[in-house]
Design a protein around this motif. Sequence first.
Motif, PDB file in Angstrom:
ATOM      1  N   TYR A   5       0.840  -1.209   0.000  1.00 55.90           N
ATOM      2  CA  TYR A   5       0.000   0.000   0.000  1.00 55.90           C
ATOM      3  C   TYR A   5       0.871   1.254   0.000  1.00 55.90           C
ATOM      4  CZ  TYR A   5      -4.570  -2.171   0.593  1.00 55.90           C
ATOM      5  OH  TYR A   5      -5.725  -2.865   0.381  1.00 55.90           O
ATOM      6  N   GLY A   6       1.916   1.211   0.824  1.00 54.44           N
ATOM      7  CA  GLY A   6       2.804   2.372   0.924  1.00 54.44           C
ATOM      8  C   GLY A   6       3.432   2.695  -0.421  1.00 54.44           C
ATOM      9  N   ALA A   7       3.919   1.656  -1.127  1.00 50.54           N
ATOM     10  CA  ALA A   7       4.575   1.872  -2.421  1.00 50.54           C
ATOM     11  C   ALA A   7       3.591   2.485  -3.411  1.00 50.54           C
ATOM     12  CB  ALA A   7       5.120   0.559  -2.958  1.00 50.54           C
ATOM     13  N   MET A   8       2.361   1.964  -3.382  1.00 49.38           N
ATOM     14  CA  MET A   8       1.347   2.439  -4.322  1.00 49.38           C
ATOM     15  C   MET A   8       0.983   3.897  -4.028  1.00 49.38           C
ATOM     16  SD  MET A   8      -0.128   1.046  -6.851  1.00 49.38           S
ATOM     17  CE  MET A   8      -1.286   1.745  -8.001  1.00 49.38           C
ATOM     18  N   MET A   9       0.762   4.207  -2.756  1.00 49.04           N
ATOM     19  CA  MET A   9       0.367   5.572  -2.394  1.00 49.04           C
ATOM     20  C   MET A   9       1.494   6.559  -2.667  1.00 49.04           C
ATOM     21  SD  MET A   9      -1.728   4.514   1.013  1.00 49.04           S
ATOM     22  CE  MET A   9      -1.578   6.055   1.825  1.00 49.04           C
ATOM     23  N   LYS A  10       2.712   6.132  -2.344  1.00 46.84           N
ATOM     24  CA  LYS A  10       3.864   6.999  -2.589  1.00 46.84           C
ATOM     25  C   LYS A  10       3.984   7.274  -4.087  1.00 46.84           C
ATOM     26  CE  LYS A  10       8.822   7.031  -1.605  1.00 46.84           C
ATOM     27  NZ  LYS A  10       9.484   6.095  -2.541  1.00 46.84           N
ATOM     28  N   GLY A  11       3.740   6.219  -4.881  1.00 44.23           N
ATOM     29  CA  GLY A  11       3.793   6.368  -6.335  1.00 44.23           C
ATOM     30  C   GLY A  11       2.790   7.393  -6.831  1.00 44.23           C
ATOM     31  N   TYR A  12       1.576   7.329  -6.284  1.00 42.50           N
ATOM     32  CA  TYR A  12       0.560   8.322  -6.668  1.00 42.50           C
ATOM     33  C   TYR A  12       1.042   9.732  -6.342  1.00 42.50           C
ATOM     34  CZ  TYR A  12      -3.240   4.963  -7.629  1.00 42.50           C
ATOM     35  OH  TYR A  12      -4.035   3.991  -8.158  1.00 42.50           O
ATOM     36  N   VAL A  13       1.579   9.897  -5.127  1.00 45.52           N
ATOM     37  CA  VAL A  13       2.026  11.235  -4.704  1.00 45.52           C
ATOM     38  C   VAL A  13       3.128  11.728  -5.641  1.00 45.52           C
ATOM     39  CG1 VAL A  13       3.110  12.578  -2.861  1.00 45.52           C
ATOM     40  CG2 VAL A  13       1.364  10.885  -2.302  1.00 45.52           C
TER      41      VAL A  13
ATOM     42  N   LEU B 150      -6.997   5.579  -2.045  1.00 44.71           N
ATOM     43  CA  LEU B 150      -6.477   4.264  -1.668  1.00 44.71           C
ATOM     44  C   LEU B 150      -6.347   4.163  -0.153  1.00 44.71           C
ATOM     45  CD1 LEU B 150      -5.424   1.593  -2.726  1.00 44.71           C
ATOM     46  CD2 LEU B 150      -3.140   2.575  -2.815  1.00 44.71           C
ATOM     47  N   PHE B 151      -5.897   5.241   0.452  1.00 42.73           N
ATOM     48  CA  PHE B 151      -5.748   5.247   1.913  1.00 42.73           C
ATOM     49  C   PHE B 151      -7.094   4.975   2.580  1.00 42.73           C
ATOM     50  CE2 PHE B 151      -6.215   7.883   5.791  1.00 42.73           C
ATOM     51  CZ  PHE B 151      -5.430   7.104   6.627  1.00 42.73           C
ATOM     52  N   GLU B 152      -8.145   5.594   2.051  1.00 40.88           N
ATOM     53  CA  GLU B 152      -9.458   5.407   2.674  1.00 40.88           C
ATOM     54  C   GLU B 152      -9.997   3.995   2.467  1.00 40.88           C
ATOM     55  OE1 GLU B 152     -11.520   9.542   3.414  1.00 40.88           O
ATOM     56  OE2 GLU B 152     -11.688   8.978   1.308  1.00 40.88           O
ATOM     57  N   LYS B 153      -9.538   3.347   1.390  1.00 40.25           N
ATOM     58  CA  LYS B 153      -9.993   1.971   1.138  1.00 40.25           C
ATOM     59  C   LYS B 153      -9.207   0.953   1.955  1.00 40.25           C
ATOM     60  CE  LYS B 153     -11.307   2.553  -3.618  1.00 40.25           C
ATOM     61  NZ  LYS B 153     -10.432   2.637  -4.772  1.00 40.25           N
TER      62      LYS B 153
ATOM     63  N   LEU C 120      -5.909  -1.981   6.531  1.00 40.25           N
ATOM     64  CA  LEU C 120      -4.809  -2.245   7.467  1.00 40.25           C
ATOM     65  C   LEU C 120      -4.573  -1.032   8.362  1.00 40.25           C
ATOM     66  CD1 LEU C 120      -2.341  -3.739   4.856  1.00 40.25           C
ATOM     67  CD2 LEU C 120      -3.592  -5.013   6.597  1.00 40.25           C
ATOM     68  N   TYR C 121      -3.955  -1.292   9.501  1.00 43.04           N
ATOM     69  CA  TYR C 121      -3.654  -0.203  10.418  1.00 43.04           C
ATOM     70  C   TYR C 121      -2.429   0.559   9.907  1.00 43.04           C
ATOM     71  CZ  TYR C 121      -3.586   2.227  14.813  1.00 43.04           C
ATOM     72  OH  TYR C 121      -3.654   3.202  15.747  1.00 43.04           O
ATOM     73  N   PRO C 122      -2.519   1.872   9.702  1.00 40.65           N
ATOM     74  CA  PRO C 122      -1.398   2.589   9.078  1.00 40.65           C
ATOM     75  C   PRO C 122      -0.145   2.631   9.958  1.00 40.65           C
ATOM     76  CG  PRO C 122      -3.079   4.139   9.804  1.00 40.65           C
ATOM     77  CD  PRO C 122      -3.642   2.766  10.008  1.00 40.65           C
ATOM     78  N   ASN C 123       1.008   2.406   9.341  1.00 40.29           N
ATOM     79  CA  ASN C 123       2.267   2.560  10.089  1.00 40.29           C
ATOM     80  C   ASN C 123       2.807   3.976   9.877  1.00 40.29           C
ATOM     81  OD1 ASN C 123       3.266   2.584   7.528  1.00 40.29           O
ATOM     82  ND2 ASN C 123       4.407   0.675   7.689  1.00 40.29           N
ATOM     83  N   ASN C 124       3.983   4.248  10.411  1.00 43.51           N
ATOM     84  CA  ASN C 124       4.502   5.622  10.332  1.00 43.51           C
ATOM     85  C   ASN C 124       4.773   6.062   8.890  1.00 43.51           C
ATOM     86  OD1 ASN C 124       6.512   3.743  10.267  1.00 43.51           O
ATOM     87  ND2 ASN C 124       8.002   4.979  11.386  1.00 43.51           N
ATOM     88  N   VAL C 125       5.169   5.095   8.039  1.00 42.10           N
ATOM     89  CA  VAL C 125       5.439   5.456   6.640  1.00 42.10           C
ATOM     90  C   VAL C 125       4.152   5.927   5.959  1.00 42.10           C
ATOM     91  CG1 VAL C 125       6.247   4.591   4.414  1.00 42.10           C
ATOM     92  CG2 VAL C 125       7.357   3.841   6.524  1.00 42.10           C
ATOM     93  N   ILE C 126       3.064   5.216   6.219  1.00 40.29           N
ATOM     94  CA  ILE C 126       1.771   5.612   5.633  1.00 40.29           C
ATOM     95  C   ILE C 126       1.385   7.009   6.120  1.00 40.29           C
ATOM     96  CG2 ILE C 126      -0.698   5.061   5.528  1.00 40.29           C
ATOM     97  CD1 ILE C 126       0.842   3.024   3.988  1.00 40.29           C
TER      98      ILE C 126
ATOM     99  N   MET D 100      -3.142   9.739  15.775  1.00 31.81           N
ATOM    100  CA  MET D 100      -1.743   9.288  15.746  1.00 31.81           C
ATOM    101  C   MET D 100      -1.337   8.710  17.100  1.00 31.81           C
ATOM    102  SD  MET D 100       1.370  11.198  13.926  1.00 31.81           S
ATOM    103  CE  MET D 100       2.196  12.228  15.101  1.00 31.81           C
ATOM    104  N   PRO D 101      -0.843   7.454  17.108  1.00 30.60           N
ATOM    105  CA  PRO D 101      -0.452   6.837  18.384  1.00 30.60           C
ATOM    106  C   PRO D 101       0.724   7.582  19.017  1.00 30.60           C
ATOM    107  CG  PRO D 101      -0.370   5.252  16.565  1.00 30.60           C
ATOM    108  CD  PRO D 101      -0.566   6.592  15.961  1.00 30.60           C
ATOM    109  N   GLN D 102       0.778   7.523  20.329  1.00 27.57           N
ATOM    110  CA  GLN D 102       1.772   8.288  21.075  1.00 27.57           C
ATOM    111  C   GLN D 102       3.205   7.980  20.641  1.00 27.57           C
ATOM    112  OE1 GLN D 102       0.614  10.750  22.862  1.00 27.57           O
ATOM    113  NE2 GLN D 102       2.749  11.403  23.034  1.00 27.57           N
TER     114      GLN D 102
END
Length: 724
Positions: free
Chosen positions: A219-227, A238-241, A244-250, A277-279
């Motif tokens: 997902y990260g690669a795809m979203m980064k590619g879009y950006v 894509l993020f809204e679809k 998975l729980y987003p990590n820091n990269v997302i 955002m988690p602590q």
Amino acid sequence: MFKGLVSNKMPEKVLDLFLQMNIQPDHIIQTILFTACAQVANARTKDIGRKLLQQMPQHFHKNNILLTSALNMLMKFGDIENAEKLFQTMKNKDVITYDAMMKGEFVMNIYQIFNKLYLGYVDNKMCEKALDLFEQIPFPLHNVGYIIIFNACAQLLNDRANPSERKDIGRKLLQQIPQHFHNDNVILTSALDMLMKFGDVENAENLFKMIENKDIITYGAMMKGYVENKMCDKALDLFEKMSLYPNNVIYIIVFNACAQLLNDRAKKIGRKLLDQMPQHFYDDHVLLTSTIDMLMKFGDIESGEKLFRTIRNKNLVTYTVIMNGYNINNKPLKCLQLLEEIKQQNFILDEFVLSILINACARHSMLSKCQSIVDQIPSHLWKNQRILNSLIYMWGKAGSIENAQKIFLSINNPDVITYNSMIYVYGLNRMGLEAIDLYRKMPDYLHNEVTHVCVLNACSHSGLLDEARSIFNEISQKSAQIIATMIDCLSRLFIFDQAQNLIDDYEKSNSPSPVMYMAILSGARNSRQHILSQKIYDRMEILFPNEKETLKSGSILLGNTYLSIDDSEQAENVRSNRIKELGTKIKPGVSWTEFNGEIFEFTANDRSHPRSEEIHAKAKYISDVLMKHGHKYDASWITRPLREDETIASVLCSHSERLAIAYHFLQQENPSFIQITKNLRVCGDCHRTTKLIAKIWQCKIIVRDANCIHHCSPDGTCSCQDHF
Ligand SMILES: [Zn+2]
Ligand SMILES: [Zn+2]
């Protein structure tokens, strides 16, 4: 002798001969001995070979041919471990080296070695070499090899070395991936990344659909590619679809997308994600920096600052991001204030933070502050083109054309930005002829869209219509912006029919462009043509229903046009319609001025200064003197109805530049020089009063507004010749 024996397949004889001689072999003999040992490869020769290698003098370790023969020997011995070790010590691996490796019998190990070699190249930013090697060896890729080569193809695009050829390698390779790798997420994700870097979004999307078990990295690669492909909306879709729980990269990718989009949806998503955002993510420096960047771009300075203050170990990048944010939000003073903090922490100013500081100076343009930043540029950056280019811009904006020229002349190889900056500042300072002269001297191949816009703008602001026409006709590819600048040039001289013709021509094959209409509207306001003004604005409402900010500015111009012919009823209609349909929020006017080395900021009707009572009283006093000298206030520059306690004079007198002037008169009975910078255009009434003040008090006043620099002289004239 030795060589002859080896090539005659009598290697054991070679070794016997060598042992009898009992001499220190040179590098040629050493090579031959290794080859001999490799050919025999029995217990005795293995022993001799290893000993030779151990005793080999240090300087032989730089000889590739020699090392390759040793490598070959170890492979023949089946001693892969030592072969690999030796391979890794080799600095300049060449074709012979990998040939040697290929002759080994342990294929799996060879895969590993090749992958290491590819990776070594890619890590060392020598992707071209990795691909050369890949193309030369008749050898399929294995596992990690795919990832590395995809990576190399993707990286090479930036180097612009045969991009199409590189794309072919990447695509071909993608088709050749064996079936059993189709479940390998890491390989497919690296292919995805490569396609996105190629700008091949469609195939990346197809590949993405094909991946069955998408993980967070996919997902990260795809979203980064879009950006990266400026399709931030799709990244958010894509993020809204994503379930998975987003990590820091997302988080970082989504924040970047939101910061680029800046529309309502992006602001909503960005803020919501930030709230969740988690602590423990608050320890991630890179994430926090992109959060600050996003908040500042949203215009939420307060939250950006708050977060900035919580970061304990700030680095220079953190400072760079928030300072850039201050500039974007038109707070150059806050940007400059952080310089002290940076110095206290002993950071060394780099080109990025300096460019931002120079940009802040260009915004307020106060000469002595500009000089103080220039004095702090470290000597090694005086050759840095980026810094020098931004200095041209800064000095030009500050009205110091001599300093801008000095920098320009000091640059050995002016690039397109150097030329464009200089042409731009000539235009800004009403030096149209100088701008044209430089444009003609500039090499043709460097001309780009910005160059054309800058030179046409310079002509337009200096009223050089014939010159503008001939330059315009020479331009082969006329973009919307270039045509809009020509329309502006015509409209300033009230040649509206020709301006309209340009629009009609353009719209035959393009969708309408709002800038072109705004140019005519502005000219119509200056020539008080309310019928034309109304016609253009009506058309804009139909053509650009979603361009709220443009419509707002257009509506203000239309209202001003009615006021200029004393039709206050129509003006009020325009205003109330605007508030109903577009809202009340308009960009506030801000002026900066400098006194005794300190910069002061004033907004319209500002009451924040500790001496604001006195400042307003002084403004009133100046106004009284002006009226005695025959000044009549021009109500057509007021954009809202008066409140009960207001008069036309009191509203105009509290425009930000008037307060800035009053501040100088509060400090000095008769100032001889005043410099003011305003973020918007000065209104006609302020323009007239500034000239009159310069005359009455024999004071030189420089006012830079959003459009040009007005040099008002003690003789009561302005350098713009009232053509603004
Ligand atoms: Zn004004
Ligand atoms: Zn002027």
